[in-house]
Design a protein around this motif. Structure first.
Motif, short mmCIF file in Angstrom:
data_model
loop_
_atom_site.label_atom_id
_atom_site.label_comp_id
_atom_site.label_asym_id
_atom_site.label_seq_id
_atom_site.Cartn_x
_atom_site.Cartn_y
_atom_site.Cartn_z
N ALA A 1 5.52 6.91 3.91
CA ALA A 1 5.76 6.89 5.35
C ALA A 1 7.23 6.58 5.63
O ALA A 1 8.01 6.24 4.74
CB ALA A 1 4.86 5.86 6.02
N ASN A 2 7.57 6.67 6.90
CA ASN A 2 8.93 6.39 7.33
C ASN A 2 9.12 4.91 7.66
O ASN A 2 10.20 4.49 8.04
CB ASN A 2 9.24 7.24 8.58
CG ASN A 2 10.69 7.12 9.00
OD1 ASN A 2 11.57 7.07 8.16
ND2 ASN A 2 10.92 7.08 10.30
N ASP A 3 8.07 4.11 7.49
CA ASP A 3 8.10 2.70 7.87
C ASP A 3 7.49 1.85 6.76
O ASP A 3 6.80 2.36 5.88
CB ASP A 3 7.32 2.49 9.16
CG ASP A 3 7.94 3.25 10.32
OD1 ASP A 3 8.95 2.79 10.85
OD2 ASP A 3 7.41 4.32 10.65
N PRO A 4 7.72 0.54 6.80
CA PRO A 4 7.15 -0.33 5.77
C PRO A 4 5.62 -0.33 5.79
O PRO A 4 5.00 -0.12 6.83
CB PRO A 4 7.70 -1.72 6.14
CG PRO A 4 8.91 -1.45 6.98
CD PRO A 4 8.59 -0.19 7.74
N GLY A 5 5.05 -0.60 4.61
CA GLY A 5 3.63 -0.86 4.51
C GLY A 5 3.40 -2.36 4.47
O GLY A 5 4.18 -3.10 3.84
N TYR A 6 2.32 -2.84 5.09
CA TYR A 6 2.06 -4.27 5.18
C TYR A 6 0.77 -4.63 4.43
O TYR A 6 -0.19 -3.87 4.41
CB TYR A 6 1.93 -4.69 6.65
CG TYR A 6 3.23 -4.58 7.41
CD1 TYR A 6 4.13 -5.63 7.45
CD2 TYR A 6 3.55 -3.39 8.08
CE1 TYR A 6 5.33 -5.52 8.15
CE2 TYR A 6 4.75 -3.27 8.77
CZ TYR A 6 5.64 -4.33 8.80
OH TYR A 6 6.83 -4.21 9.48
N ILE B 1 4.03 2.32 -9.95
CA ILE B 1 4.87 2.58 -8.78
C ILE B 1 4.00 2.80 -7.54
O ILE B 1 3.18 3.71 -7.51
CB ILE B 1 5.79 3.79 -9.00
CG1 ILE B 1 6.66 3.56 -10.24
CG2 ILE B 1 6.65 4.07 -7.78
CD1 ILE B 1 7.41 4.79 -10.70
N ALA B 2 4.19 1.93 -6.55
CA ALA B 2 3.56 2.10 -5.24
C ALA B 2 4.59 2.76 -4.33
O ALA B 2 5.56 2.13 -3.90
CB ALA B 2 3.12 0.76 -4.68
N PRO C 1 9.75 4.39 -3.37
CA PRO C 1 9.05 3.85 -4.54
C PRO C 1 9.29 2.36 -4.72
O PRO C 1 10.41 1.88 -4.62
CB PRO C 1 9.64 4.65 -5.70
CG PRO C 1 10.98 5.12 -5.21
CD PRO C 1 10.85 5.31 -3.74
N ASN C 2 8.23 1.62 -4.99
CA ASN C 2 8.27 0.18 -5.24
C ASN C 2 7.63 -0.06 -6.60
O ASN C 2 6.40 0.04 -6.75
CB ASN C 2 7.53 -0.58 -4.14
CG ASN C 2 8.15 -0.38 -2.77
OD1 ASN C 2 8.98 -1.16 -2.34
ND2 ASN C 2 7.73 0.67 -2.07
N ALA C 3 8.46 -0.37 -7.59
CA ALA C 3 8.00 -0.40 -8.98
C ALA C 3 7.61 -1.80 -9.43
O ALA C 3 8.23 -2.80 -9.03
CB ALA C 3 9.07 0.16 -9.90
N ILE C 4 6.57 -1.87 -10.25
CA ILE C 4 6.13 -3.09 -10.92
C ILE C 4 6.22 -2.83 -12.41
O ILE C 4 5.65 -1.86 -12.92
CB ILE C 4 4.69 -3.45 -10.53
CG1 ILE C 4 4.57 -3.66 -9.01
CG2 ILE C 4 4.21 -4.67 -11.29
CD1 ILE C 4 3.14 -3.70 -8.53
N THR C 5 6.93 -3.67 -13.15
CA THR C 5 7.05 -3.52 -14.58
C THR C 5 5.95 -4.32 -15.27
O THR C 5 5.81 -5.53 -15.06
CB THR C 5 8.42 -3.99 -15.09
OG1 THR C 5 9.44 -3.19 -14.48
CG2 THR C 5 8.52 -3.85 -16.60
N VAL C 6 5.15 -3.64 -16.07
CA VAL C 6 4.04 -4.26 -16.80
C VAL C 6 4.38 -4.29 -18.28
O VAL C 6 4.88 -3.30 -18.83
CB VAL C 6 2.73 -3.48 -16.58
CG1 VAL C 6 1.58 -4.14 -17.34
CG2 VAL C 6 2.40 -3.40 -15.09
N ILE D 1 2.00 6.12 -12.41
CA ILE D 1 2.29 5.31 -13.59
C ILE D 1 3.32 6.04 -14.43
O ILE D 1 3.13 7.20 -14.80
CB ILE D 1 1.01 5.03 -14.42
CG1 ILE D 1 0.02 4.19 -13.61
CG2 ILE D 1 1.36 4.33 -15.72
CD1 ILE D 1 -1.29 3.94 -14.33
N ASP D 2 4.41 5.35 -14.71
CA ASP D 2 5.48 5.89 -15.55
C ASP D 2 5.42 5.15 -16.89
O ASP D 2 5.91 4.03 -17.02
CB ASP D 2 6.83 5.68 -14.87
CG ASP D 2 8.00 6.19 -15.71
OD1 ASP D 2 7.76 6.95 -16.66
OD2 ASP D 2 9.14 5.81 -15.41
#
Length: 543
Positions: free
Chosen positions: A51-56, A46-47, A98-103, A29-30
């Motif tokens: 890994a070196n590959d996508p998460g599903y 931030i998720a 990093p995959n960010a979600i703005t709250v 959390i930022d």
């Protein structure tokens, strides 16, 4: 055979051959440290797919604090919704990184503390590490009408003046301040906190160079207030780097395992720090890799003084030099120089088997491709980015190579040429921003993200090791002068330690401790910065 060996290795370890089945998603959390009462503010959840590959099938759940109002969330690639006191964001697939979600929330009307939380589930992938699936942060809520303190004013030194080594920094008092935090940046390095004090002055030592500094007054329930930025020039050396023997002894010539004060090295060369603080060492003349942890030195792979090119549990090396650790998975990668190869060492189990990931013994050349087809000639050094991309100083071919992980496989890479036109590059390092630094003949070269090469300095006799710290400074071992040099982001070179005998690999940790492979003294030493006028300290380890 190599692919089969890697597959068998993967089946026995935590990672998997098909990384889309197994991932590690880390939550962080930022958030701002302070937010005004009754006002909207935003923060990021931030998720981070390590890994070196996508998460599903990734689902992030964000509880809404009971006292907050008007919650919302948005992000590219996520489907977010608010239901009662919970925000739920889902994604069919997230890319590595990093995959960010703005709250967005509106803070409650009263001062206090707001607890923020988030957690992640990977429904379509197996996340074997649940220790980093939750994140938390606290935001202090303040009343702007009660937080009206003026910023501190700089008293001295006067802007643009010169000081001799140590500077007495002073400023005006701020009513209600609990403490003052001083920030400094020398010769373009990333600013960092240098000291905290309850007084209105402090004395700090500096290496020669131009210094920027400022002070922040800190409070308990109000945001800090900062002074203007001031500048001065340090004209003499106010810092001394004291040398401590760390592992090995100058009177012990050969591979001996044991406690750090009794262990022996033949010719320690490459150094690599792991995320947990362990140190890995390549011994070029004894053809082995060593591990230093918990006060002991252990040979993890290779047979002392037995050169070869065997893979597997009983791996053999032939004059391994450069060594690095990929931070996210802890794998050790080695420039196996006289085998013209790049090797990977798995360190997550009771054994440390090694496998060839680039080049092959007896088949040097200059060919890009995958790990089975790439060809190296006497690679001397290797470095890893935070995300696991490898950079190789392919010394015999006079080029810098880039090795990118192949999605879905552990230990499989594609190789490409990053830059050409070098003259026997001996060492390599990667900065936090992805900039690659190369010790090349008498020069230190910089390669930016587009592959453009520039010269940092060309006044070093024989640079054999290079490391970069978290502020952008370079540390170089110069075996020609038997010294250690510090190079600021501006390019200013300062000699910080002398008296070595063939200094080679060098590493620096987050706290600024510097490790050096003092090769012909058969030992690894460390350097710590102290004020030049300070009292001497005892040795970190016995001779």
């Amino acid at each position: 055979m190599r692919r089969l060996a890697l597959f068998l290795l993967v089946l026995c370890s935590a990672p998997a051959a098909f990384a889309h089945l197994i991932v590690d998603v880390r939550m962080t959390i930022d958030a701002p440290a302070f937010a005004p009462i009754g006002q909207p503010f935003s923060y990021r959840v931030i998720a981070d797919d390590l890994a070196n590959d996508p998460g599903y099938g990734v689902v992030v759940t964000i509880p809404v604090p009971a006292s907050a109002s008007a919650p919302s969330a948005s992000a590219n690639g996520w489907n977010c919704s608010v239901s009662g006191s919970q925000i739920r964001c889902s994604a069919e697939q997230i890319p590595p990184g990093p995959n960010a979600i703005t709250v967005r929330l509106t803070a409650p009307p009263g001062a206090g503390s707001l607890a923020l939380n988030a957690n992640v589930q990977t429904i379509g992938s197996l996340d074997t590490n649940n220790k980093n699936d939750q994140a938390a942060a606290n935001v202090t809520l303040y009343d702007p009408q009660q937080c009206t303190a003026s910023a501190p004013l700089i008293v001295g030194p006067a802007d643009g003046t010169s000081v001799t080594g140590s500077a007495r920094l002073s400023w005006t008092a701020v009513g209600g301040a609990l403490r003052y935090r001083i920030y400094t940046a020398r010769e373009g390095e990333t600013p960092a906190s240098a000291a905290t004090t309850a007084a209105t002055e402090t004395v700090l030592p500096f290496l020669p160079g131009d210094v920027e500094w400022w002070v922040e007054a800190e409070f308990d329930v109000c945001p800090p207030v900062a002074s203007s930025h001031q500048h001065f020039r340090s004209t003499t050396n106010g810092v001394v780097f004291r040398l401590f023997e760390f592992a090995g002894r100058s009177d012990r010539d050969g591979t001996v395992d044991g406690s750090i004060d009794a262990a022996g090295f033949r010719s320690p060369y490459g150094l690599a720090l792991a995320a947990e603080g362990d140190l890995y060492v390549s011994d070029a003349q004894d053809d082995v890799l060593r591990h230093i942890a918990n006060g002991r030195v252990v040979t993890i792979t290779g047979t002392p003084a037995v050169a070869g090119s065997a893979d597997g549990q009983n791996a053999l090396f032939y004059q391994p030099h450069g060594i690095t650790v990929t931070p996210l998975d802890g794998y050790v990668h080695v420039a196996d120089t006289s085998n013209d190869s790049i090797r990977i060492v798995y360190t997550g189990g009771p054994f440390a088997p090694a496998f060839t990931t680039g080049g092959a013994a007896g088949q040097p050349g200059y060919v890009d491709g995958d790990g089975d087809k790439s060809r190296y000639r006497g690679p001397m050094a290797i470095a890893a980015s935070e995300r696991g991309t490898l950079y190789v100083a392919d010394s015999g071919n006079q080029v810098i190579r880039k090795m990118t992980q192949v999605p879905g496989f552990v230990g499989a890479f594609t190789a490409s040429t990053l830059a050409t036109g070098f003259n026997s590059p001996q060492a390599i390092a990667v900065g936090g921003d992805g900039t690659v630094y190369v010790a090349d003949n008498h020069s230190i070269r910089r390669i930016d993200g587009t592959g453009v090469v520039t010269t940092v300095t060309d006044a070093i006799k024989a640079p054999m090791g290079i490391a970069v710290d978290n502020r952008g400074n370079l540390y170089v071992s110069d075996s020609g002068d038997q010294t250690i040099l510090k190079i600021a982001p501006s390019g200013l070179v300062t000699m910080i330690a002398a008296g070595f005998n063939g200094p080679a690999g060098i590493a620096v940790n987050a706290g600024g401790t510097i490790y050096v492979a003092d090769s012909r003294n058969h030992r690894v030493v460390l350097l710590r910065a102290e004020a030049a006028a300070g009292a001497p300290r005892k040795r970190a380890a016995a001779h």
